[in-house]
Design an enzyme around this catalytic site. Structure first.
Site, PDB file in Angstrom:
ATOM      1  N   PRO A  94       0.811  -1.217   0.000  1.00 49.67           N
ATOM      2  CA  PRO A  94       0.000   0.000   0.000  1.00 49.67           C
ATOM      3  C   PRO A  94       0.848   1.273   0.000  1.00 49.67           C
ATOM      4  CG  PRO A  94      -0.780  -1.540   1.666  1.00 49.67           C
ATOM      5  CD  PRO A  94       0.523  -2.062   1.191  1.00 49.67           C
ATOM      6  N   GLU A 121       2.490  -8.326   8.284  1.00 52.36           N
ATOM      7  CA  GLU A 121       2.523  -6.854   8.269  1.00 52.36           C
ATOM      8  C   GLU A 121       3.480  -6.329   7.209  1.00 52.36           C
ATOM      9  OE1 GLU A 121      -0.194  -7.497  10.576  1.00 52.36           O
ATOM     10  OE2 GLU A 121       0.289  -5.373  10.231  1.00 52.36           O
ATOM     11  N   ARG A 159      -2.035  -8.103 -21.096  1.00 56.28           N
ATOM     12  CA  ARG A 159      -2.937  -7.657 -22.168  1.00 56.28           C
ATOM     13  C   ARG A 159      -2.225  -6.778 -23.187  1.00 56.28           C
ATOM     14  NH1 ARG A 159      -8.191  -7.916 -21.463  1.00 56.28           N
ATOM     15  NH2 ARG A 159      -8.550  -5.937 -22.488  1.00 56.28           N
ATOM     16  N   ASP A 174      -8.813  -0.091 -26.358  1.00 55.80           N
ATOM     17  CA  ASP A 174      -9.276  -0.054 -24.973  1.00 55.80           C
ATOM     18  C   ASP A 174      -9.480   1.410 -24.594  1.00 55.80           C
ATOM     19  OD1 ASP A 174      -9.758  -2.395 -23.799  1.00 55.80           O
ATOM     20  OD2 ASP A 174      -7.921  -2.501 -22.625  1.00 55.80           O
TER      21      ASP A 174
HETATM   22  N1  LIG Z   1      -2.683  -1.955  -2.278  1.00 59.62           N
HETATM   23  C1  LIG Z   1      -1.815  -2.921  -2.583  1.00 59.62           C
HETATM   24  O1  LIG Z   1      -1.248  -2.991  -3.677  1.00 59.62           O
HETATM   25  C2  LIG Z   1      -1.515  -3.936  -1.534  1.00 59.62           C
HETATM   26  C3  LIG Z   1      -0.373  -4.708  -1.595  1.00 59.62           C
HETATM   27  C4  LIG Z   1      -0.116  -5.651  -0.594  1.00 59.62           C
HETATM   28  C5  LIG Z   1      -1.032  -5.783   0.435  1.00 59.62           C
HETATM   29  N2  LIG Z   1      -0.867  -6.645   1.442  1.00 59.62           N
HETATM   30  C6  LIG Z   1       0.431  -7.242   1.746  1.00 59.62           C
HETATM   31  C7  LIG Z   1       1.258  -6.186   2.430  1.00 59.62           C
HETATM   32  C8  LIG Z   1       0.760  -5.572   3.561  1.00 59.62           C
HETATM   33  C9  LIG Z   1       1.535  -4.581   4.196  1.00 59.62           C
HETATM   34  C10 LIG Z   1       2.781  -4.217   3.671  1.00 59.62           C
HETATM   35  C11 LIG Z   1       3.246  -4.840   2.512  1.00 59.62           C
HETATM   36  C12 LIG Z   1       2.477  -5.820   1.889  1.00 59.62           C
HETATM   37  N3  LIG Z   1      -2.150  -5.023   0.469  1.00 59.62           N
HETATM   38  C13 LIG Z   1      -2.384  -4.107  -0.499  1.00 59.62           C
END
Ligand SMILES: NC(=O)c1ccc(NCc2ccccc2)nc1
Length: 251
Positions: A94, A121, A159, A174
């Site tokens: 994230p 985490e 794609r 697209d």
């Molecule tokens: N929004 C995304 O792209 C995404 C990617 C991975 C994920 N979860 C695994 C994770 C959690 C915390 C830290 C690193 C990786 N959640 C959302």
């Protein structure tokens, strides 16, 4: 053209069957346009329990993925990918750069990929600092792991591989490739529960149909995602069609 290699690092390798066994990406693998392999950090542990995580320094909830098994898995994954050419190592999280169609286009042109899918985490930061080139996010939400994010990225990239979409589809048309939302689509029957197909689509007049579809795409984009429209410099034709669409809304 040599196959694009995507090396995945994940403790749930079986999840990637969703990519390799189905749809456009499954066909791309079958046609050797795309090669996908997964390395499981658990195979690089030295203890009986094949431990891949541990408690976070500084305390707090959850667990953190251990650097050592990840490091070994990532190095093997990168060696494989680099055998076939320049490679970028990416961590899905994230905290990464938000993925959009432009990012997909950039990634599709950047050679081979190593994708690290974290769980818990996240991973020990020293892995990100030492072995990861870029961090990417598929959106502002937290998933239980990076696997689905990695598959979203690979699907979108696949794609764009020449030959991956059959002759009856085209990534270029697209609408997202043009920065617009898509137009409505219809198929048989012409009358479904009293709901008719727009007459223009039955006309066989391809220029009229092209204009109608572009008008619908512009109108929808204005209504649902005006932020996308702001980024675009509309052509004279597009401006005219958008005006017509809006006038037809409130005659
Ligand atoms: N929004 C995304 O792209 C995404 C990617 C991975 C994920 N979860 C695994 C994770 C959690 C915390 C830290 C690193 C990786 N959640 C959302």
């Amino acid at each position: 053209m040599a196959a694009k290699r995507v090396a995945l690092v994940s403790i749930f390798p079986e999840m990637f069957a969703a990519l390799t066994d189905y749809g456009i990406s499954g066909r791309a693998v079958k046609d050797s346009l795309l090669e996908v392999r997964c390395w499981n950090p658990r195979d690089f542990t030295a203890d009986r329990h094949r431990t891949v995580d541990d408690r976070p320094y500084g305390g707090g909830p959850g667990m953190v993925m251990l650097a050592e098994p990840l490091s070994q898995a990532l190095m093997e994954a990168r060696n494989w990918a680099e055998e076939a050419g320049p490679t970028r190592s990416i961590y899905l999280s994230p905290q990464g750069r938000q993925l959009d169609q432009q990012g997909v286009e950039q990634l599709s042109q950047s050679g081979n990929l190593v994708l690290l899918a974290g769980r818990y985490e996240g991973v020990d930061e020293r892995i990100v600092e030492s072995l990861i080139d870029e961090e990417w996010s598929i959106g502002d939400y937290v998933l239980s792991g990076g696997e689905l994010a990695a598959m979203v990225m690979v699907d979108a990239i696949t794609r764009l591989i020449p030959g991956a979409l059959g002759h009856d589809q085209s990534a270029v048309e697209d609408s997202f490739a043009q920065g617009l939302l898509d137009c409505p689509h219809y198929t048989r029957p012409e009358d479904y529960q009293g709901q008719k197909v727009p007459e223009v689509l039955l006309s066989g007049n391809h220029e009229r149909i092209r204009r109608w579809r572009l008008k619908q795409a512009l109108g929808r984009t204005q209504q649902r995602r005006p932020d996308l429209l702001e980024k675009l410099a509309l052509t004279p034709e597009q401006s005219k069609l958008l005006q017509e669409f809006l006038q037809e809304l409130s005659p």
